[in-house]
Design an enzyme around this catalytic site. Sequence first.
Site, PDB file in Angstrom:
ATOM      1  N   ASP A   1     -48.572   4.205  -3.599  1.00  0.00           N
ATOM      2  CA  ASP A   1     -49.139   4.431  -2.266  1.00  0.00           C
ATOM      3  C   ASP A   1     -48.148   4.213  -1.126  1.00  0.00           C
ATOM      4  O   ASP A   1     -47.163   3.482  -1.265  1.00  0.00           O
ATOM      5  CB  ASP A   1     -50.314   3.469  -2.047  1.00  0.00           C
TER       6      ASP A   1
ATOM      7  N   HIS B   1     -47.143   0.264  -4.909  1.00  0.00           N
ATOM      8  CA  HIS B   1     -46.658   0.800  -3.633  1.00  0.00           C
ATOM      9  C   HIS B   1     -45.172   1.117  -3.692  1.00  0.00           C
ATOM     10  O   HIS B   1     -44.383   0.277  -4.136  1.00  0.00           O
ATOM     11  CB  HIS B   1     -46.930  -0.199  -2.512  1.00  0.00           C
TER      12      HIS B   1
HETATM   13 ZN   LIG Z   1     -52.059   2.098   1.301  1.00  0.00          ZN
END
Ligand SMILES: [Zn+2]
Length: 265
Positions: free
Chosen positions: A88, A235
């Site tokens: 992400d 992430h």
């Molecule tokens: Zn996010």
Amino acid sequence: MRPRTLLAFVLGLVLLVTGCGGPGKTPQRVTAQPSVSAAPTPTPSPKPQPSRTTPKPKPKPTLRPLPKKLPTGLHRRSGSPGVALTFDDGPDPRYTPQILAQLRAAHVTATFCLVGKQAKRYPHLVAQIVREGHQLCNHSWRHDVDLGRRPAAEIRADLERTNRAIRAAAPDAPITWFRQPGGRWTAEELTVARQLGLRPLHWSVDPQDWDHPPAKKIIARVESAAHHGSVVLMHDAGGDRTQTMAACRRLIPDLKRRYGIVRLR
Ligand SMILES: [Zn+2]
């Protein structure tokens, strides 16, 4: 009244009105005080400005309350026995190429949940993600954790703007998924996403790598929680992702061996 008495009277009046010791001194002290206290700060003049603007702040948009439970219909499973990896908040010029190289070396693909602003800034990375066979997920224009609480028209505009930025970089790539930042979903947002042909993607394994735990901890959290069909959230942007990159060097081969790493279905 004799002229001299009159003069004295007038003089006394003038003194009373203009030169009155007390009131004259007080304003002086008042004006002197700010300049003394403002001395350490650059200029006293900008000081009153915030107080002039603070009494009339912009009216805050009314946000609908978050539901107590996540709405139904979120995808939390890969759709097959293998594990799906999701990254992400990118693309990011430092970390996205690193994770792409790792995935390439392992001959597996992942899903990248892209922030619109980042996609606009780094279109070559969006193009590379697509070229290397990964799936795309809309992750809002500016990572707005309150997006789901806004009016439907605003949600729609945000998702469309993000899609446009992604398509500008990769015109033919399908954008299959939408993931609400922070997982703060609302039912209204799911409706908008579906209207735009975006499937709501949540996760089942969250090692909280955004909080910068050491790589060891990210590995332990993922390996203890993952099982067949898991969707792992990590992430590749939004901060220092050195530990995530290090963790993935171990996690990608491990998960591939144990469950297989698959495309989301
Ligand atoms: Zn996010």
